[in-house]
Scaffold this active site. Sequence first.
Site, PDB file in Angstrom:
ATOM      1  N   SER A 222      -0.562   7.118  11.340  1.00 40.42           N
ATOM      2  CA  SER A 222      -0.324   5.976  10.308  1.00 40.42           C
ATOM      3  C   SER A 222       0.909   5.123  11.040  1.00 40.42           C
ATOM      4  O   SER A 222       0.696   4.533  12.122  1.00 40.42           O
ATOM      5  CB  SER A 222       0.244   6.445   8.939  1.00 40.42           C
ATOM      6  OG  SER A 222       0.677   5.842   8.072  1.00 40.42           O
ATOM      7  N   ASP A 476     -10.410   4.946   5.860  1.00 35.87           N
ATOM      8  CA  ASP A 476      -8.711   4.735   5.861  1.00 35.87           C
ATOM      9  C   ASP A 476      -8.442   3.609   4.761  1.00 35.87           C
ATOM     10  O   ASP A 476      -8.996   2.361   4.996  1.00 35.87           O
ATOM     11  CB  ASP A 476      -8.168   4.453   6.911  1.00 35.87           C
ATOM     12  CG  ASP A 476      -6.590   4.285   6.966  1.00 35.87           C
ATOM     13  OD1 ASP A 476      -6.054   4.312   6.043  1.00 35.87           O
ATOM     14  OD2 ASP A 476      -6.214   4.680   8.148  1.00 35.87           O
ATOM     15  N   HIS A 512      -6.900   8.530   5.029  1.00 35.93           N
ATOM     16  CA  HIS A 512      -5.702   8.359   5.640  1.00 35.93           C
ATOM     17  C   HIS A 512      -5.317   9.305   6.372  1.00 35.93           C
ATOM     18  O   HIS A 512      -4.709  10.319   5.906  1.00 35.93           O
ATOM     19  CB  HIS A 512      -4.784   7.413   4.737  1.00 35.93           C
ATOM     20  CG  HIS A 512      -3.696   6.970   5.369  1.00 35.93           C
ATOM     21  ND1 HIS A 512      -3.693   6.035   6.585  1.00 35.93           N
ATOM     22  CD2 HIS A 512      -2.273   7.130   5.470  1.00 35.93           C
ATOM     23  CE1 HIS A 512      -2.589   5.622   7.111  1.00 35.93           C
ATOM     24  NE2 HIS A 512      -1.537   6.442   6.526  1.00 35.93           N
TER      25      HIS A 512
END
Length: 588
Positions: A222, A476, A512
């Site tokens: 991330s 994601d 994610h």
Amino acid sequence: MHDHSIRPALAALALAAMLPGCGGSGTTATATTHLAVATGAKLTSCTDLAAKAAFAGTTITSATLAPAGSVTQTLNGVATPMPEHCVVLGKMNERTGVDGRPYAIGFEMRLPRDWNGRFFYQANGGNDGSISGGNAAFGNLLGGGPVSNALLQGYAVISSDAGHVPDATANGAIAGQVYGLDPQARLDYGYNAVGQLTPMAKNVIRAAYGKGPDRSYIVGCSNGGRHGLVAASRYGDQYDGVLAGAPGYNLPQAAVTQMWDAQAFAAAAPAGANGRPNIGAGYSDADLRLVAGKILERCDKLDGLADGMVSDTAQCQAAFSLARDVPTCAGAPDGACLTATQKAALQKVYDGPKNSAGNALYARWSWDPGIAGPGWRSWKLGTATSPGLTATLGAPSMAFIFSTPPADPAVLTGTGTSLLDYALNFNFDANAAKIFATTDRFTESSMSFMTPPNPGRLDTLRARGGKVLVFHGVSDPVFSFDDTVKWLNALKANYSDTGAFARVFSVPGMNHCSGGPATDQFDMMSALVDWVEKGIEPEAIRATARTASANPGLGTIPAGRTRPLCSWPKVATYAGGNVDDAASFTCR
């Protein structure tokens, strides 16, 4: 957007030999350049490091020896004892910001007694701001449910708060984002903390072991993945390997996208008790499962096997049409159809944000059955009783960190306003342009301090034999997989040998960083080290499906299933045999 081609299959024997290895880091070829294997050393100093590791602008506040077993980290649900190691706490560049708040770049290092000769920069996610809890310097290995960490494997690890901590006086959801009112705090968060900490950490390591690290790695998912790609660009002389998961390297643009999503979904949402759109109630879980099922109907067999997974992402984008393939309701949605309004809103989200002139402000998104995963919902929609993170987390970041000049905090804390209101009133001409803006006080725009200076060029890292390994879940909901493919294509446009130093691995179905109907448990770190230090090129990396209790988004995928994750644009294609065994697939 997709760079997809069908390449000749790898030899089945070579793939079968590669996949069963521990961690699945395997090989099919040898790179033309690689660096020497790191050699280890024993810890010789710890409690005296405050004096022995003096460095400009740095205060080591404590250095203590943790006996073996005195510290644990929970790994894959198991409290795991750590080996004997030195814990170093400190801070760099203490100052008072222009907003009157105290700032410093806080850090924690953990140095094992038995060191493998490698430095591990643990790049953290979100807005950083912490070196405790999940951000403690254990060296978090990526992929769902890791069973080890870098400290256990002998790495010297650092974690940082990237130059700020949450402000206890900030109001509710904006706590932690108001550091964006200080120009230097923005730069520290974007890139400068990594630049400042890296030579300092190597100095501590040298004092602790009598030698500096032979190899240095930066690892994160991330925002941590973004840190990695920024470091590959800015600090290619400092890092030998970069492992970047779901790298939001265009994070300010992704924040604009969150405002776009909120407005698009608001059009399909019923009104809540407060009169504002209840975005989480706009789509039921059955609605999202319907879309996922229709994607599977069109795309599941493209890789040669109907197995509840879509490995051929690129072909799926042409094969699936929301307008054509998902029935339109004549009345209320019932899990077998979507209303025209729901379909229009969802298509608008997947097409990505645009300004009034129709110019794209971020990448589009790939259709994938992971849309039914709980991680997709929690970010994009939330539930009827709990708003999605798109608005509640994206709005303050957009307002205070990525907009220049930053918004007045009263925008999100004043009477009658809310985070959702900010998102719903966001202007995609005037407000979106603020990610590129500067002022006399804020001399770098967020698209300057948050992104790699030239994403398509990695001259320094490439020239010295460094490697970049990226993985990204196709579903994601935070950072677009298509944007990561765009990054890879930019490298390919500049370097004919891109595959010798930078590769992207798609994870079909994954949300994610982990979760979703996916084989989301894998060991990318071993593959990276083998690539950097032995020249073993990663073509396929073995991945495993966790249990439904560990991954609630697993859906119909059987626990224990294994698949090869393939170097993009190759696709895991069924070659015959056990359908739940990675050895039955080749990367084509």
